[in-house]
Motif scaffolding. Sequence first.
Motif, PDB file in Angstrom:
ATOM      1  N   LEU A  93      13.561  -7.740  10.205  1.00 50.72           N
ATOM      2  CA  LEU A  93      13.031  -8.153   8.442  1.00 50.72           C
ATOM      3  C   LEU A  93      11.605  -8.691   9.155  1.00 50.72           C
ATOM      4  N   ASN A  94      11.510  -9.436  10.296  1.00 50.55           N
ATOM      5  CA  ASN A  94      10.416  -9.650  10.335  1.00 50.55           C
ATOM      6  C   ASN A  94       9.472  -9.181  10.523  1.00 50.55           C
ATOM      7  N   ALA A  95       9.312  -7.537  10.551  1.00 48.70           N
ATOM      8  CA  ALA A  95       9.005  -6.498  10.834  1.00 48.70           C
ATOM      9  C   ALA A  95       8.087  -5.791   9.316  1.00 48.70           C
ATOM     10  N   ALA A  96       9.197  -5.873   8.558  1.00 49.58           N
ATOM     11  CA  ALA A  96       9.259  -5.659   7.001  1.00 49.58           C
ATOM     12  C   ALA A  96       8.356  -6.563   6.707  1.00 49.58           C
ATOM     13  N   ARG A  97       8.427  -8.276   6.289  1.00 50.54           N
ATOM     14  CA  ARG A  97       7.682  -8.881   6.211  1.00 50.54           C
ATOM     15  C   ARG A  97       6.674  -8.928   6.681  1.00 50.54           C
ATOM     16  N   GLU A  98       5.743  -8.048   8.238  1.00 51.70           N
ATOM     17  CA  GLU A  98       4.579  -8.105   8.205  1.00 51.70           C
ATOM     18  C   GLU A  98       3.942  -7.240   7.752  1.00 51.70           C
ATOM     19  N   GLN A 110       0.875  -7.412   5.497  1.00 53.64           N
ATOM     20  CA  GLN A 110      -0.328  -6.779   4.989  1.00 53.64           C
ATOM     21  C   GLN A 110      -0.163  -6.103   4.194  1.00 53.64           C
ATOM     22  N   ALA A 111       0.800  -5.926   3.159  1.00 54.00           N
ATOM     23  CA  ALA A 111       0.062  -5.242   2.047  1.00 54.00           C
ATOM     24  C   ALA A 111      -0.459  -6.035   0.880  1.00 54.00           C
ATOM     25  N   ILE A 153      -3.814  -5.762  -1.237  1.00 56.58           N
ATOM     26  CA  ILE A 153      -4.246  -6.103  -2.378  1.00 56.58           C
ATOM     27  C   ILE A 153      -5.098  -7.056  -2.690  1.00 56.58           C
ATOM     28  N   GLU A 154      -5.502  -8.229  -1.535  1.00 58.26           N
ATOM     29  CA  GLU A 154      -6.734  -9.197  -1.966  1.00 58.26           C
ATOM     30  C   GLU A 154      -7.877  -8.418  -2.113  1.00 58.26           C
ATOM     31  N   GLN A 155      -7.971  -7.616  -0.755  1.00 53.91           N
ATOM     32  CA  GLN A 155      -9.499  -6.881  -0.585  1.00 53.91           C
ATOM     33  C   GLN A 155      -9.911  -5.739  -1.808  1.00 53.91           C
ATOM     34  N   ARG A 156      -8.315  -5.323  -2.325  1.00 54.88           N
ATOM     35  CA  ARG A 156      -8.694  -4.119  -3.521  1.00 54.88           C
ATOM     36  C   ARG A 156      -9.557  -4.802  -4.186  1.00 54.88           C
ATOM     37  N   ARG A 157      -9.025  -6.212  -4.523  1.00 49.89           N
ATOM     38  CA  ARG A 157      -8.975  -6.482  -5.953  1.00 49.89           C
ATOM     39  C   ARG A 157     -10.973  -7.467  -5.637  1.00 49.89           C
ATOM     40  N   GLU A 158     -11.008  -7.786  -4.529  1.00 47.28           N
ATOM     41  CA  GLU A 158     -12.548  -8.626  -3.904  1.00 47.28           C
ATOM     42  C   GLU A 158     -13.563  -7.238  -3.923  1.00 47.28           C
ATOM     43  N   ALA A 159     -12.910  -6.106  -3.751  1.00 48.82           N
ATOM     44  CA  ALA A 159     -13.689  -4.900  -4.083  1.00 48.82           C
ATOM     45  C   ALA A 159     -14.300  -4.937  -5.190  1.00 48.82           C
ATOM     46  N   ILE A 160     -13.045  -4.635  -6.200  1.00 47.59           N
ATOM     47  CA  ILE A 160     -13.644  -4.443  -7.469  1.00 47.59           C
ATOM     48  C   ILE A 160     -14.593  -5.607  -7.896  1.00 47.59           C
ATOM     49  N   LYS A 161     -13.910  -6.992  -7.909  1.00 47.62           N
ATOM     50  CA  LYS A 161     -15.054  -8.196  -8.453  1.00 47.62           C
ATOM     51  C   LYS A 161     -16.544  -7.379  -7.862  1.00 47.62           C
ATOM     52  N   ILE A 194      -0.962  -1.906  -4.884  1.00 52.00           N
ATOM     53  CA  ILE A 194       0.450  -3.231  -5.768  1.00 52.00           C
ATOM     54  C   ILE A 194       1.982  -1.569  -5.944  1.00 52.00           C
ATOM     55  N   ARG A 195       1.517  -0.250  -5.361  1.00 51.95           N
ATOM     56  CA  ARG A 195       2.570   0.254  -5.567  1.00 51.95           C
ATOM     57  C   ARG A 195       3.266  -0.235  -3.621  1.00 51.95           C
ATOM     58  N   GLU A 196       2.620   0.361  -2.694  1.00 51.42           N
ATOM     59  CA  GLU A 196       2.886  -0.197  -1.578  1.00 51.42           C
ATOM     60  C   GLU A 196       3.566  -1.611  -0.794  1.00 51.42           C
ATOM     61  N   GLN A 197       3.204  -2.765  -1.853  1.00 49.77           N
ATOM     62  CA  GLN A 197       3.254  -3.880  -1.585  1.00 49.77           C
ATOM     63  C   GLN A 197       4.850  -4.007  -2.241  1.00 49.77           C
ATOM     64  N   SER A 198       5.172  -3.204  -3.785  1.00 49.02           N
ATOM     65  CA  SER A 198       6.503  -3.335  -4.673  1.00 49.02           C
ATOM     66  C   SER A 198       7.038  -2.976  -2.638  1.00 49.02           C
ATOM     67  N   VAL A 199       7.085  -1.614  -3.210  1.00 45.51           N
ATOM     68  CA  VAL A 199       7.581  -0.930  -1.886  1.00 45.51           C
ATOM     69  C   VAL A 199       8.145  -2.165  -0.209  1.00 45.51           C
ATOM     70  N   ALA A 200       7.580  -2.572  -0.302  1.00 43.86           N
ATOM     71  CA  ALA A 200       7.578  -3.735   0.618  1.00 43.86           C
ATOM     72  C   ALA A 200       8.138  -5.107   0.443  1.00 43.86           C
ATOM     73  N   ALA A 201       8.162  -4.877  -0.671  1.00 39.67           N
ATOM     74  CA  ALA A 201       8.921  -6.619  -1.302  1.00 39.67           C
ATOM     75  C   ALA A 201      10.398  -5.715  -1.302  1.00 39.67           C
ATOM     76  N   ASP A 202      10.579  -4.635  -1.702  1.00 33.52           N
ATOM     77  CA  ASP A 202      11.718  -3.994  -1.701  1.00 33.52           C
ATOM     78  C   ASP A 202      12.264  -3.899   0.088  1.00 33.52           C
ATOM     79  N   GLY A 203      11.480  -3.445   0.562  1.00 33.61           N
ATOM     80  CA  GLY A 203      11.739  -3.342   2.104  1.00 33.61           C
ATOM     81  C   GLY A 203      12.524  -5.024   2.803  1.00 33.61           C
ATOM     82  N   VAL A 204      11.718  -5.748   2.615  1.00 37.78           N
ATOM     83  CA  VAL A 204      11.735  -7.448   3.165  1.00 37.78           C
ATOM     84  C   VAL A 204      13.605  -7.838   2.735  1.00 37.78           C
TER      85      VAL A 204
END
Length: 138
Positions: free
Chosen positions: A29-34, A38-39, A43-51, A96-106
């Motif tokens: 669970l701790n690994a999944a949360r990590e 990271q995901a 996302i935040e990095q990608r949004r900053e790049a777009i800004k 965003i898709r990676e984050q969704s998969v990570a949230a499912d993993g958690v």
Amino acid sequence: MSDAKRNAELWRLLARVRGLRVERRRRTLNAAREVLHQANARIEQRREAIKSHDAQRASILQSCGHDKRAGRLWREALRLHDGRTPELHRALALAIREQSVAADGVAKASAQLQRETIGRDDAVERARRFKAALKDRE
């Protein structure tokens, strides 16, 4: 050895094994949360790049109209700059898709931990009951 004593030892051993399984699930669970953390950071990095990309575009647009002779060069720079926009948006969509998969993993790891915890608690309780029954017999 009596059946009651054998049952008490069996449940004590089972409680220990299930305790180890709970610890393993907790690490999972701790690994999944990590991974989720990271995901979220990606996302935040990608949004900053777009800004940043949008801010650069505004700067290029301002430069396009100032000098008529260099205007064509600035418009070409704007075209090249705009060509990168879909790539940035695809990268954000992938994050965003990676984050969704990570949230499912958690969620899955949390459910597994809960299931193992319930099993461990049950084994601990049964071991206690058998131990108490042994003491009552003595």
